[in-house]
Design a protein around this motif. Structure first.
Motif, PDB file in Angstrom:
ATOM      1  N   GLN A 206       0.791  -1.231   0.000  1.00 19.66           N
ATOM      2  CA  GLN A 206       0.000   0.000   0.000  1.00 19.66           C
ATOM      3  C   GLN A 206       0.825   1.284   0.000  1.00 19.66           C
ATOM      4  OE1 GLN A 206      -2.669   0.721   3.394  1.00 19.66           O
ATOM      5  NE2 GLN A 206      -1.991   2.842   3.167  1.00 19.66           N
ATOM      6  N   LEU A 207       1.794   1.376   0.898  1.00 18.25           N
ATOM      7  CA  LEU A 207       2.526   2.637   1.026  1.00 18.25           C
ATOM      8  C   LEU A 207       3.225   2.990  -0.278  1.00 18.25           C
ATOM      9  CD1 LEU A 207       4.075   2.388   4.608  1.00 18.25           C
ATOM     10  CD2 LEU A 207       1.783   3.095   3.910  1.00 18.25           C
ATOM     11  N   GLU A 208       3.836   1.989  -0.912  1.00 17.63           N
ATOM     12  CA  GLU A 208       4.509   2.240  -2.193  1.00 17.63           C
ATOM     13  C   GLU A 208       3.486   2.556  -3.287  1.00 17.63           C
ATOM     14  OE1 GLU A 208       7.157  -0.459   0.262  1.00 17.63           O
ATOM     15  OE2 GLU A 208       5.024  -0.362  -0.229  1.00 17.63           O
ATOM     16  N   ALA A 209       2.333   1.871  -3.244  1.00 18.93           N
ATOM     17  CA  ALA A 209       1.292   2.137  -4.241  1.00 18.93           C
ATOM     18  C   ALA A 209       0.767   3.562  -4.128  1.00 18.93           C
ATOM     19  CB  ALA A 209       0.145   1.140  -4.089  1.00 18.93           C
ATOM     20  N   GLU A 210       0.679   4.067  -2.908  1.00 14.19           N
ATOM     21  CA  GLU A 210       0.233   5.454  -2.721  1.00 14.19           C
ATOM     22  C   GLU A 210       1.131   6.436  -3.473  1.00 14.19           C
ATOM     23  OE1 GLU A 210      -1.007   7.109   1.085  1.00 14.19           O
ATOM     24  OE2 GLU A 210      -0.982   5.064   1.900  1.00 14.19           O
ATOM     25  N   THR A 211       2.446   6.190  -3.426  1.00 12.37           N
ATOM     26  CA  THR A 211       3.359   7.125  -4.101  1.00 12.37           C
ATOM     27  C   THR A 211       3.113   7.133  -5.607  1.00 12.37           C
ATOM     28  OG1 THR A 211       5.168   5.532  -4.462  1.00 12.37           O
ATOM     29  CG2 THR A 211       5.104   6.643  -2.338  1.00 12.37           C
ATOM     30  N   GLU A 425      10.363   8.550  12.176  1.00 19.99           N
ATOM     31  CA  GLU A 425       9.960   9.317  10.986  1.00 19.99           C
ATOM     32  C   GLU A 425      10.977   9.174   9.853  1.00 19.99           C
ATOM     33  OE1 GLU A 425       9.291  13.989  10.051  1.00 19.99           O
ATOM     34  OE2 GLU A 425       8.186  13.195  11.799  1.00 19.99           O
ATOM     35  N   LYS A 426      12.229   8.956  10.211  1.00 20.45           N
ATOM     36  CA  LYS A 426      13.262   8.824   9.190  1.00 20.45           C
ATOM     37  C   LYS A 426      13.032   7.598   8.301  1.00 20.45           C
ATOM     38  CE  LYS A 426      16.837  11.075  11.994  1.00 20.45           C
ATOM     39  NZ  LYS A 426      18.128  10.876  12.725  1.00 20.45           N
ATOM     40  N   GLU A 427      12.381   6.577   8.860  1.00 22.79           N
ATOM     41  CA  GLU A 427      12.116   5.363   8.086  1.00 22.79           C
ATOM     42  C   GLU A 427      11.062   5.604   7.002  1.00 22.79           C
ATOM     43  OE1 GLU A 427      13.601   2.290   8.338  1.00 22.79           O
ATOM     44  OE2 GLU A 427      15.012   3.287   9.692  1.00 22.79           O
ATOM     45  N   LEU A 428      10.256   6.629   7.186  1.00 24.49           N
ATOM     46  CA  LEU A 428       9.150   6.900   6.243  1.00 24.49           C
ATOM     47  C   LEU A 428       9.319   8.257   5.551  1.00 24.49           C
ATOM     48  CD1 LEU A 428       6.132   5.598   8.373  1.00 24.49           C
ATOM     49  CD2 LEU A 428       7.072   4.545   6.318  1.00 24.49           C
ATOM     50  N   TRP A 429      10.552   8.738   5.421  1.00 29.75           N
ATOM     51  CA  TRP A 429      10.777  10.053   4.819  1.00 29.75           C
ATOM     52  C   TRP A 429      10.199  10.142   3.412  1.00 29.75           C
ATOM     53  CZ3 TRP A 429      13.457  10.483   0.284  1.00 29.75           C
ATOM     54  CH2 TRP A 429      14.208   9.365  -0.120  1.00 29.75           C
ATOM     55  N   TRP A 430      10.339   9.042   2.661  1.00 26.82           N
ATOM     56  CA  TRP A 430       9.861   9.028   1.278  1.00 26.82           C
ATOM     57  C   TRP A 430       8.332   9.056   1.220  1.00 26.82           C
ATOM     58  CZ3 TRP A 430       6.870   4.715   0.373  1.00 26.82           C
ATOM     59  CH2 TRP A 430       7.024   3.660   1.277  1.00 26.82           C
ATOM     60  N   TYR A 431       7.689   8.397   2.183  1.00 29.46           N
ATOM     61  CA  TYR A 431       6.225   8.381   2.251  1.00 29.46           C
ATOM     62  C   TYR A 431       5.699   9.777   2.625  1.00 29.46           C
ATOM     63  CZ  TYR A 431       1.544   6.738   3.691  1.00 29.46           C
ATOM     64  OH  TYR A 431       0.194   6.545   3.819  1.00 29.46           O
ATOM     65  N   LEU A 432       6.390  10.421   3.552  1.00 33.78           N
ATOM     66  CA  LEU A 432       5.984  11.773   3.957  1.00 33.78           C
ATOM     67  C   LEU A 432       6.198  12.793   2.838  1.00 33.78           C
ATOM     68  CD1 LEU A 432       7.364  11.723   7.613  1.00 33.78           C
ATOM     69  CD2 LEU A 432       4.966  11.621   6.899  1.00 33.78           C
ATOM     70  N   THR A 434       5.301  12.530  -0.124  1.00 33.54           N
ATOM     71  CA  THR A 434       4.081  12.649  -0.941  1.00 33.54           C
ATOM     72  C   THR A 434       3.104  13.637  -0.319  1.00 33.54           C
ATOM     73  OG1 THR A 434       3.018  10.766   0.173  1.00 33.54           O
ATOM     74  CG2 THR A 434       4.300  10.295  -1.814  1.00 33.54           C
ATOM     75  N   ARG A 435       3.262  13.910   0.976  1.00 31.23           N
ATOM     76  CA  ARG A 435       2.436  14.925   1.652  1.00 31.23           C
ATOM     77  C   ARG A 435       3.097  16.306   1.574  1.00 31.23           C
ATOM     78  NH1 ARG A 435       1.021   9.560   1.826  1.00 31.23           N
ATOM     79  NH2 ARG A 435      -0.888   9.266   3.040  1.00 31.23           N
ATOM     80  N   ARG A 436       4.374  16.339   1.296  1.00 30.81           N
ATOM     81  CA  ARG A 436       5.077  17.618   1.168  1.00 30.81           C
ATOM     82  C   ARG A 436       4.926  18.205  -0.231  1.00 30.81           C
ATOM     83  NH1 ARG A 436       9.161  14.563   4.159  1.00 30.81           N
ATOM     84  NH2 ARG A 436       9.306  15.398   6.297  1.00 30.81           N
ATOM     85  N   PHE A 437       4.849  17.332  -1.215  1.00 27.90           N
ATOM     86  CA  PHE A 437       4.879  17.785  -2.602  1.00 27.90           C
ATOM     87  C   PHE A 437       3.624  17.322  -3.340  1.00 27.90           C
ATOM     88  CE2 PHE A 437       9.371  16.490  -1.508  1.00 27.90           C
ATOM     89  CZ  PHE A 437       9.762  17.760  -1.084  1.00 27.90           C
ATOM     90  N   GLY A 438       2.673  18.230  -3.513  1.00 30.33           N
ATOM     91  CA  GLY A 438       1.475  17.919  -4.291  1.00 30.33           C
ATOM     92  C   GLY A 438       0.499  17.007  -3.580  1.00 30.33           C
ATOM     93  N   THR A 439       0.331  17.212  -2.271  1.00 29.12           N
ATOM     94  CA  THR A 439      -0.585  16.354  -1.515  1.00 29.12           C
ATOM     95  C   THR A 439      -2.023  16.525  -1.998  1.00 29.12           C
ATOM     96  OG1 THR A 439      -1.220  15.670   0.714  1.00 29.12           O
ATOM     97  CG2 THR A 439      -1.069  18.036   0.322  1.00 29.12           C
ATOM     98  N   ALA A 440      -2.810  15.459  -1.870  1.00 26.09           N
ATOM     99  CA  ALA A 440      -4.210  15.493  -2.284  1.00 26.09           C
ATOM    100  C   ALA A 440      -4.965  14.378  -1.588  1.00 26.09           C
ATOM    101  CB  ALA A 440      -4.325  15.332  -3.805  1.00 26.09           C
ATOM    102  N   VAL A 441      -6.258  14.549  -1.487  1.00 26.28           N
ATOM    103  CA  VAL A 441      -7.111  13.479  -0.959  1.00 26.28           C
ATOM    104  C   VAL A 441      -6.911  12.229  -1.818  1.00 26.28           C
ATOM    105  CG1 VAL A 441      -9.509  12.721  -0.743  1.00 26.28           C
ATOM    106  CG2 VAL A 441      -8.845  15.007   0.037  1.00 26.28           C
ATOM    107  N   HIS A 442      -6.768  11.078  -1.177  1.00 25.15           N
ATOM    108  CA  HIS A 442      -6.666   9.823  -1.922  1.00 25.15           C
ATOM    109  C   HIS A 442      -7.084   8.669  -1.020  1.00 25.15           C
ATOM    110  CE1 HIS A 442      -2.753  10.285   0.055  1.00 25.15           C
ATOM    111  NE2 HIS A 442      -2.546   8.990  -0.083  1.00 25.15           N
ATOM    112  N   SER A 443      -7.483   7.570  -1.634  1.00 23.51           N
ATOM    113  CA  SER A 443      -8.031   6.434  -0.890  1.00 23.51           C
ATOM    114  C   SER A 443      -7.645   5.125  -1.559  1.00 23.51           C
ATOM    115  CB  SER A 443      -9.564   6.524  -0.831  1.00 23.51           C
ATOM    116  OG  SER A 443      -9.994   7.682  -0.167  1.00 23.51           O
TER     117      SER A 443
END
Length: 477
Positions: A206-211, A425-432, A434-443
């Motif tokens: 999931q986390l990778e798919a979100e990106t 938080e350092k383990e999920l820097w790449w996941y975060l 996606t919230r720093r750059f062009g964040t949007a509602v998604h499901s």
């Protein structure tokens, strides 16, 4: 001569002078009648041997399980049960077959015995049917998403993150089992491991798919996942397959719409393509139910349950409303539930989920807005700061079959939730990012593929819907 499939011969519209067919002997009786199956269909085709002109040594080698190549003519059957049979003119036995040791004899075997012979159990009618249905469902999943314009993404099997936060993961390491390198504190030094850090087999893509959803709009994964949960039940596997779509700009309502449409599509596809197999499995389940005490029997047959899902709109109910219904239900008041519901915040069990579907609403149910404390960190927090935009789909006979949510798109809220759970938080820097750059509602949501196959086939143990089950203390084959 081109080899024909048993399925095609049985569906032929006319006799054929010359045919060639290969398969495995299911039964051989009276030194004359072979029931031949090649896996293309649940039904066997009868092949009639000219026993008077066939060497006795050859007849002795036509045993249950033997692989044979047959040539002859397709003629109208003189017996009942099938339209055509093969009059054999040439028979060749392919390889050896030890009839005395062959486990799959033409009799009823227990499912436990068949699990011990998982390499051969697919030669039985039950497992042949289950695996054909599994194949068709797999194709239907891809077809649905491809028709809807989704992009298929292959997410990593080896990962450094724990998407569920459960910690029950299989470690992947190239370090020696004996005397691995240690840190000054005496812990295993994973910096010297193959990937330079601690890694595991994934529990979710999931986390990778979100990106990828945040660039391609709508994506899906469909691949193996792993959980090191020491649970020896009929509902758990250590290795299983997950279907996980992720869609940018979808809120929870759109997510529920997608999940409902998707499930109904793949079930209808299986009904259309696997009629004979599902009718056989429906009868098998009915026979199994007759062996149970009346109080434990299912109210619906297999085909009835499938139609139940197709013909009923999924009832959407908040977790809070569901808790009120369960608290005031007769089984709860009379303490018939194994897990009594006495307060808001309880984690629902299968018995509660089935009550809502089978007894109260009498339709598939989608529960939404669960307590934040019992759901994962990535689910969007509601304004009440108590619940999250989560949803579970509940089915008759099985309980939860889909779990999903609107994802938390707000960076500050997500960071706080990660901190509250003690995740680095350092383990999920790449996941975060996606919230720093062009964040949007998604499901998105996750469907355990074996749970779906379990439901569609009517099998009762998840170990019987995957070719080679991986469970605690069992990695055979």
């Amino acid at each position: 001569m081109k080899n024909s499939k048993v399925k095609d011969l049985l569906n032929s519209t006319k006799p054929i002078d010359e045919v060639s067919v290969k398969g495995w002997v299911r039964t051989f009786r009276n030194n004359q009648f072979i029931a031949l199956n090649d896996g293309s269909v649940i039904h066997n085709i009868q092949c009639v041997v000219d026993f008077e002109n066939t060497p006795a040594e050859t007849l002795k080698r036509i045993t249950t399980g033997a692989a044979v190549a047959i040539k002859g003519s397709l003629v109208e059957s003189k017996g009942s049960g099938q339209k055509y049979e093969v009059q054999v003119t040439s028979l060749e036995i392919l390889g050896d077959s030890d009839a005395e040791k062959y486990p799959m004899q033409p009799k009823k075997h227990s499912l436990e015995f068949l699990r011990e012979n998982a390499h051969l159990r697919v030669r039985t009618n039950v497992f042949g049917a289950v695996m054909r249905v599994r194949s068709v469902l797999s194709f239907a999943i891809h077809q649905y998403f491809q028709e809807k314009g989704f992009v298929y993404v292959n997410t990593p099997i080896i990962t450094g993150s724990d998407a569920e936060g459960a910690g029950e993961m299989f470690r992947v390491t190239a370090l020696p089992a004996q005397n691995p390198p240690l840190t000054e504190e005496g812990n295993v030094n994973y910096k010297e491991d193959f990937f330079g850090k601690e890694t595991n087999l994934t529990v979710s893509g999931q986390l990778e798919a979100e990106t990828y959803a945040m660039a391609l709009g709508q994506v899906y994964t469909f691949g193996p996942t792993f959980r090191a949960e020491n649970s020896n039940t009929s509902r758990h596997l250590a290795e299983f397959w997950m279907v996980e779509p992720e869609v940018a700009f979808n809120d929870l309502d759109a997510n529920m719409d997608l999940a409902e449409d998707f499930i109904q599509y793949v079930i209808q596809y299986a009904l259309d393509k696997c009629k004979d197999d599902l009718e056989f499995l429906d009868k098998r389940l009915a026979d199994e139910e007759k062996q149970k005490p009346m109080a434990e029997r299912s109210e619906m047959g297999l085909l009835e349950k499938l139609q139940f899902v197709l013909e009923n709109n999924f009832k959407r109910v908040s977790y809070t409303e569901a808790i009120d219904i369960l608290k005031n239900s007769k089984p709860n008041k009379n303490k018939k539930f194994s897990y009594i519901i006495d307060e808001w915040g309880a984690d629902l069990q299968s018995e509660h989920e089935r009550y809502l579907v089978e007894k109260h609403f009498k339709s598939p149910v989608i529960l939404f807005d669960y307590p934040a404390k019992i759901k994962a960190f990535y689910m969007r927090l509601n304004d009440d700061n108590k619940t999250v935009r989560a949803m579970d789909i509940l089915f008759p006979g099985i309980g939860e079959i889909v779990g999903g949510s609107q994802r938390e798109e707000r960076l500050d809220v997500l960071q706080q939730k990660i901190a509250d759970l003690g995740i680095d938080e350092k383990e999920l820097w790449w996941y975060l990012d996606t919230r720093r750059f062009g964040t949007a509602v998604h499901s998105g949501f996750g469907l355990g593929f074996e749970r779906l196959v379990l439901f569609v086939t009517g099998m009762t143990n998840i170990r019987d819907v995957i070719p080679f089950p991986r469970t605690p203390q069992n990695a055979e084959f």
